[in-house]
Design a protein around this motif. Structure first.
Motif, PDB file in Angstrom:
ATOM      1  N   GLN A 301       0.510  -1.387  -0.067  1.00 56.29           N
ATOM      2  CA  GLN A 301       0.027   0.506   0.041  1.00 56.29           C
ATOM      3  C   GLN A 301       0.783   1.257   0.362  1.00 56.29           C
ATOM      4  N   ILE A 302       1.921   1.706   1.025  1.00 54.61           N
ATOM      5  CA  ILE A 302       2.431   2.150   0.912  1.00 54.61           C
ATOM      6  C   ILE A 302       3.615   1.972  -0.655  1.00 54.61           C
ATOM      7  N   ALA A 303       3.765   1.224  -1.108  1.00 56.47           N
ATOM      8  CA  ALA A 303       4.705   1.665  -2.841  1.00 56.47           C
ATOM      9  C   ALA A 303       3.602   2.036  -3.136  1.00 56.47           C
ATOM     10  N   ALA A 304       2.459   1.925  -3.300  1.00 53.10           N
ATOM     11  CA  ALA A 304       0.989   2.248  -4.393  1.00 53.10           C
ATOM     12  C   ALA A 304       0.794   3.893  -4.215  1.00 53.10           C
ATOM     13  N   ASP A 305       0.496   4.189  -2.624  1.00 55.60           N
ATOM     14  CA  ASP A 305       1.018   5.179  -2.703  1.00 55.60           C
ATOM     15  C   ASP A 305       1.799   6.617  -3.533  1.00 55.60           C
ATOM     16  N   GLY A 306       2.901   5.794  -3.102  1.00 52.49           N
ATOM     17  CA  GLY A 306       4.271   6.748  -3.698  1.00 52.49           C
ATOM     18  C   GLY A 306       4.046   6.533  -5.260  1.00 52.49           C
ATOM     19  N   GLY A 307       3.599   5.614  -6.667  1.00 51.66           N
ATOM     20  CA  GLY A 307       3.325   5.266  -7.283  1.00 51.66           C
ATOM     21  C   GLY A 307       2.476   6.146  -7.984  1.00 51.66           C
ATOM     22  N   LEU A 308       1.190   5.984  -7.068  1.00 54.83           N
ATOM     23  CA  LEU A 308       0.145   7.111  -7.474  1.00 54.83           C
ATOM     24  C   LEU A 308       0.262   8.440  -7.209  1.00 54.83           C
ATOM     25  N   GLN A 309       0.882   8.655  -6.782  1.00 55.25           N
ATOM     26  CA  GLN A 309       1.518  10.451  -6.367  1.00 55.25           C
ATOM     27  C   GLN A 309       2.240  11.439  -8.127  1.00 55.25           C
ATOM     28  N   VAL A 310       2.211  10.161  -8.414  1.00 58.28           N
ATOM     29  CA  VAL A 310       3.023  10.906  -9.348  1.00 58.28           C
ATOM     30  C   VAL A 310       1.834  11.246 -10.412  1.00 58.28           C
ATOM     31  N   ILE A 311       0.435  10.901 -10.428  1.00 54.02           N
ATOM     32  CA  ILE A 311      -0.582  11.310 -11.248  1.00 54.02           C
ATOM     33  C   ILE A 311      -1.549  12.289 -10.582  1.00 54.02           C
ATOM     34  N   TYR A 312      -1.673  11.971  -9.792  1.00 56.51           N
ATOM     35  CA  TYR A 312      -2.100  12.711  -8.113  1.00 56.51           C
ATOM     36  C   TYR A 312      -1.637  14.428  -8.186  1.00 56.51           C
ATOM     37  N   SER A 313       0.006  14.596  -7.947  1.00 59.46           N
ATOM     38  CA  SER A 313       0.378  16.232  -8.033  1.00 59.46           C
ATOM     39  C   SER A 313       0.534  16.678  -8.910  1.00 59.46           C
ATOM     40  N   LEU A 314       0.113  15.828 -10.350  1.00 59.77           N
ATOM     41  CA  LEU A 314       0.686  16.290 -11.339  1.00 59.77           C
ATOM     42  C   LEU A 314      -1.048  16.985 -11.816  1.00 59.77           C
ATOM     43  N   LEU A 315      -2.209  16.236 -11.069  1.00 57.53           N
ATOM     44  CA  LEU A 315      -3.360  17.007 -11.257  1.00 57.53           C
ATOM     45  C   LEU A 315      -3.915  17.615 -10.622  1.00 57.53           C
ATOM     46  N   VAL A 316      -2.922  18.123  -9.211  1.00 59.10           N
ATOM     47  CA  VAL A 316      -3.160  18.965  -8.394  1.00 59.10           C
ATOM     48  C   VAL A 316      -2.315  20.039  -8.914  1.00 59.10           C
ATOM     49  N   ASP A 317      -1.179  20.487  -9.553  1.00 62.45           N
ATOM     50  CA  ASP A 317      -0.701  21.440 -10.344  1.00 62.45           C
ATOM     51  C   ASP A 317      -1.354  21.403 -11.518  1.00 62.45           C
ATOM     52  N   VAL A 318      -1.809  21.126 -12.159  1.00 66.29           N
ATOM     53  CA  VAL A 318      -2.810  21.519 -13.532  1.00 66.29           C
ATOM     54  C   VAL A 318      -3.946  22.478 -13.003  1.00 66.29           C
ATOM     55  N   ALA A 319      -4.655  22.005 -12.069  1.00 72.76           N
ATOM     56  CA  ALA A 319      -5.866  22.526 -11.505  1.00 72.76           C
ATOM     57  C   ALA A 319      -5.892  23.656 -10.964  1.00 72.76           C
ATOM     58  N   GLY A 320      -4.383  23.630 -10.826  1.00 64.91           N
ATOM     59  CA  GLY A 320      -4.241  25.084  -9.466  1.00 64.91           C
ATOM     60  C   GLY A 320      -3.646  25.609 -10.341  1.00 64.91           C
ATOM     61  N   LYS A 321      -3.094  26.095 -11.563  1.00 70.07           N
ATOM     62  CA  LYS A 321      -2.523  26.630 -12.600  1.00 70.07           C
ATOM     63  C   LYS A 321      -4.225  27.420 -13.365  1.00 70.07           C
ATOM     64  N   LEU A 322      -5.058  26.328 -13.780  1.00 74.08           N
ATOM     65  CA  LEU A 322      -6.143  26.838 -14.274  1.00 74.08           C
ATOM     66  C   LEU A 322      -7.090  27.783 -13.379  1.00 74.08           C
ATOM     67  N   TYR A 323      -7.420  27.460 -12.301  1.00 73.45           N
ATOM     68  CA  TYR A 323      -7.710  28.055 -10.948  1.00 73.45           C
ATOM     69  C   TYR A 323      -7.377  29.259 -11.036  1.00 73.45           C
ATOM     70  N   GLU A 324      -5.860  29.113 -11.077  1.00 80.91           N
ATOM     71  CA  GLU A 324      -4.907  30.737 -11.553  1.00 80.91           C
ATOM     72  C   GLU A 324      -5.681  31.555 -12.336  1.00 80.91           C
ATOM     73  N   GLU A 325      -5.419  30.888 -13.569  1.00 84.96           N
ATOM     74  CA  GLU A 325      -5.643  31.482 -14.665  1.00 84.96           C
ATOM     75  C   GLU A 325      -7.289  32.207 -14.718  1.00 84.96           C
ATOM     76  N   THR A 326      -8.208  31.254 -14.488  1.00 82.73           N
ATOM     77  CA  THR A 326      -9.441  31.377 -14.670  1.00 82.73           C
ATOM     78  C   THR A 326     -10.354  32.331 -13.239  1.00 82.73           C
ATOM     79  N   GLY A 327      -9.781  31.788 -12.210  1.00 84.61           N
ATOM     80  CA  GLY A 327     -11.065  32.251 -11.234  1.00 84.61           C
ATOM     81  C   GLY A 327     -11.695  30.710 -11.006  1.00 84.61           C
TER      82      GLY A 327
END
Length: 786
Positions: A301-327
């Motif tokens: 489970q811990i290894a899965a947390d780390g592997g999936l973090q790649v996807i989740y972290s990128l989604l956070v960044d993309v959604a955050g930038k879209l929020y800053e751009e669009t409000g």
């Protein structure tokens, strides 16, 4: 999951159907495999295995177990696939069929590899090769391919390429074109790792040609590999082209999350944030399904947390930038949900299982746990401080037994319902402040019953540098700590509601190492005003970690301290000859001859005096401290106070141990993280009054590993621990702590503990001159359920 494998899925178990000629199910399962009817194949193979076992043909049962694993693996049902492989190994060993046992060990390793746990993969692969040497399997292609992947993970690219070349030659000799393509693709990833993209592309293109001509149904992975090389060259257009083909080639139910991750990365290279966001949400949706089909073992489970973090972290960044751009608040909500969904999910899985996982474990689990404790002690005493092969084997064995228990991982997660429902669950007068630290950007969310706010932060490296500098100054009581603490406070908490009495902070990454209480939020009368003087702070491993039920019932207090930590202690009563070195193991080195903790006696006395004024309170001290004695006293205990040594080996940073003292033979008794996680029932509140008891390895997604997590896994709702060694004291801080805690009546136990710690820290600040130093009080923090 598949994202854990660095873009290359482990070879699935193949060519597994070699049952005896009289086996009725052979033709049916072969036909189902050829037509891709995997679910039906899994059911048929399981049924045939049961029939073979009932007839006494354990070799045939093992072969069908392996076939079931194949069908489940293809469908990403890794938990059930691992169970089938473990069952197959058991049947094969009982039949002394070491060829089938090697194949089963290969399947076990393939599950581990695909889910990102390479240590367990290596352990299973070693077992696979041992059986292969005895059983002489007819094919070594897949085995060598797996060994090559493990060597690549270890960083030995030349050795990995040698394995792939041997496998490639055997595949060519046997005429297995699909295996030839697979080995070329594996070699391509090794070349890519060694920064030879041209050679990698050559291997990927040749594999693509072979799959096009001889195995067109497998083209999806070929297109995925061409996407990887295009991304490595930062060619967004080609990456998008190949990722579209990869997705179109595979049926929807067999599309892994990394296909959508790759297309999202291609969109980002082309500057298309909206399209990347849509693909990342699809990747997260698949990941959510995959997580529910993981094996139960905590290491997996811990290894899965780390592997999936790649996807989740990128989604956070993309959604955050879209929020800053669009409000548009929907992007902020999506970013928050992504940041929380994978946060400490492995911890939530274990806690959500409650007593069920313990009840389903066999007696051999507890035997292995005792053996593991002995190996952990040997590790602590070892000059090299390196895990023994037996210790590695035992850890893998415990994971297998946990996985074989077959628990349903589906559990409710409040964060998945969205920030609105989460805000309704937050107490009045409380703010929930969560962080996500990315490579390029960091993000912060503030939630109250009336507020939802998202703010951008600098990168992880910048924040980590400031945290390290500030913490170092606080530990050493250097005068510049106030200036650094004020700058860090402004960086992290500008805009936070200062009129809110309590902040529940969900840290990320390096923020777990930050003494929040010592941050400086202003100045008064020429001295710094610390955050501890203004606000109650408690930490939570995730915003989804809510307490279940109440802490009503026993109010019993149990204090454990002043252990016999060395043989010079007059309280140590050895067995005959135990004190003579020539009767001891000559290889043993007394690295754990630690000094006595005289202050812990006074600390315990003061804490007992406070608590016993209104509630039951008992203590275990000196030579009476053993795991058995502690286990006997834990039932009906509300609060456990441990004033002992904590030892954390440098090479084993996620497995610190609590030292309980020396036995009559001069050997050390310890309480390991695995011991703690298996305790039942666990106290509602645990205080670890020991040096650096709150330290541990920081794992992506999982957060802080160590003793605090182990107690939370056991069911404890709140843990009080320290970030660094604190001078052995007479217990003044904890006397004030328990005075406040004992007098409080309302709220969750973690909130009450946080309020009590703040009270004790403020009392220390007001004292002069020694106890007011931040190094003496700022090390302590409270972490637990919200």
């Amino acid at each position: 999951m598949l994202a854990c494998a660095g873009g290359s899925k482990a070879p699935a178990p193949r060519n597994l159907i070699h049952p005896p000629a009289y086996q009725p199910g052979r033709d049916q399962i072969t036909k189902l495999a050829q037509t891709g009817r995997w679910r039906e194949m899994a059911l048929a193979a399981h049924r045939s295995s049961d029939e073979m076992a009932a007839a006494g043909d354990l070799r045939g049962a093992a072969i069908f177990d392996y076939a079931e694993c194949q069908a489940l693996f293809v469908q990403f049902e890794y938990g059930k696939a691992l169970q089938a492989a473990l069952r197959g190994r058991r049947h094969a060993l009982a039949a002394r069929d070491y060829s089938s046992a090697a194949s089963s060990a290969f399947a076990i390793a393939a599950v581990y590899f695909t889910n990102g746990n390479y240590k367990l993969t290596a352990q299973a692969a070693d077992e696979m090769m041992r059986y292969a040497q005895i059983g002489a399997p007819s094919r070594m292609i897949e085995f060598r391919g797996l060994m090559g992947a493990i060597l690549r993970w270890k960083g030995d690219v030349p050795a990995s390429l040698a394995q792939f070349r041997m496998a490639l030659e055997e595949a060519e000799d046997s005429g297995d074109t699909e295996a030839v393509a697979t080995m070329r693709e594996q070699a391509g990833h090794s070349y890519l790792l060694s920064r030879r993209p041209d050679r990698a592309e050559k291997e990927f293109v040749e594999a693509f040609r072979l799959r096009t001509l001889f195995a067109p149904s497998t083209l999806g992975w070929a297109y995925r590999n061409l996407t990887v090389i295009a991304l490595a060259r930062r060619d967004g257009a080609r990456a998008l082209h190949f990722s579209n083909l990869a997705i179109a080639t595979l049926p929807p139910r067999l599309r892994p999350n990394i296909l959508y991750l790759g297309r999202a990365q291609a969109h980002l290279l082309l500057g298309n944030q909206l399209a990347a966001f849509a693909d990342l949400e699809k990747a997260v949706s698949i990941s959510r399904h995959l997580r529910l089909n993981l094996p139960f073992g905590d290491e997996i489970q811990i290894a899965a947390d780390g592997g999936l973090q790649v996807i989740y972290s990128l989604l956070v960044d993309v959604a955050g930038k879209l929020y800053e751009e669009t409000g548009d608040i929907r992007y902020a909500q999506a970013a928050f949900r992504a940041a929380q969904e994978n946060r400490a999910a492995s911890l939530l899985t274990r806690v959500g299982a409650g007593e069920a996982w313990r009840q389903r474990l066999p007696e051999t689990y507890w035997t292995k746990l005792r053996q593991l404790r002995r190996e952990e002690i040997a590790l602590l005493r070892s000059p090299a401080n390196l895990p023994s092969p037996e210790l590695v084997r035992l850890r893998a064995g415990l994971t297998e037994l946990e996985s074989a228990a077959g628990l349903d991982l589906a559990s409710p997660n409040p964060a998945l319902a969205g920030e609105r429902q989460l805000r309704r669950m937050i107490s009045a007068g409380e703010a929930l402040i969560t962080f996500h630290l990315g490579e390029q950007r960091g993000w912060r969310w503030i939630l109250t019953r009336d507020i939802f706010q998202m703010t951008g932060l600098p990168s992880r490296s910048l924040i980590a540098g400031q945290v390290k500098a500030f913490r170092g100054d606080v530990e050493k009581d250097l005068p510049d700590h106030a200036g650094k603490g004020e700058r860090l406070y402004r960086l992290l908490f500008t805009g936070a509601p200062r009129d809110t009495p309590m902040w529940t902070i969900v840290p990320d990454d390096t923020l777990f190492q930050l003494p929040f209480a010592a941050l400086v939020c202003g100045h008064s009368n020429g001295r710094p005003v610390y955050l501890a003087e203004q606000t109650v702070t408690r930490l939570a491993p995730t915003a989804s970690f809510f307490a279940n039920g109440s802490s009503a019932g026993s109010k019993r207090f149990l204090a454990v301290g002043d252990p016999v930590a060395n043989r010079a202690d007059p309280r140590w009563k050895p067995r005959p000859f135990a004190g003579f070195p020539w009767f001891r193991d000559p290889a043993a080195v007394d690295t754990l001859e630690l000094p006595r903790l005289p202050g812990s006696v006074r600390e315990i006395e003061r804490c007992l005096r406070v608590w016993s004024a209104a509630h039951p309170a008992v203590s275990i001290e000196g030579p009476r401290i053993t795991q058995a004695a502690l286990t006997r006293e834990l039932p009906h205990t509300l609060v456990l106070h441990l004033a002992t040594h904590v030892y954390q080996p440098p090479s084993n940073s996620d497995s610190p141990v609590i030292l309980l003292g020396l036995d009559a033979g001069g050997e050390v008794n310890v309480l390991t993280g695995a011991d703690i996680a298996a305790l039942t029932p666990a106290p509602a509140l645990v205080t670890l009054s020991a040096c650096g008891s709150g330290r541990g390895r920081l794992a992506p997604g999982s957060g802080l590993l160590g003793l605090t997590r182990a107690w939370l896994m056991a069911g404890t709702r709140s843990v009080t621990a320290s970030l660094w060694p604190v001078l052995d004291d007479t217990g003044g801080l904890f006397e004030a702590y328990y005075q406040s805690l004992e007098s409080s009546r309302e709220g969750a136990i973690s909130a009450r503990a946080a309020q009590a710690l703040q009270f004790a820290q403020v009392q220390s600040i007001l004292e002069e001159p020694l106890r007011s130093r931040p190094s003496r009080w700022a090390a302590y923090f409270v972490i637990g359920a919200i």
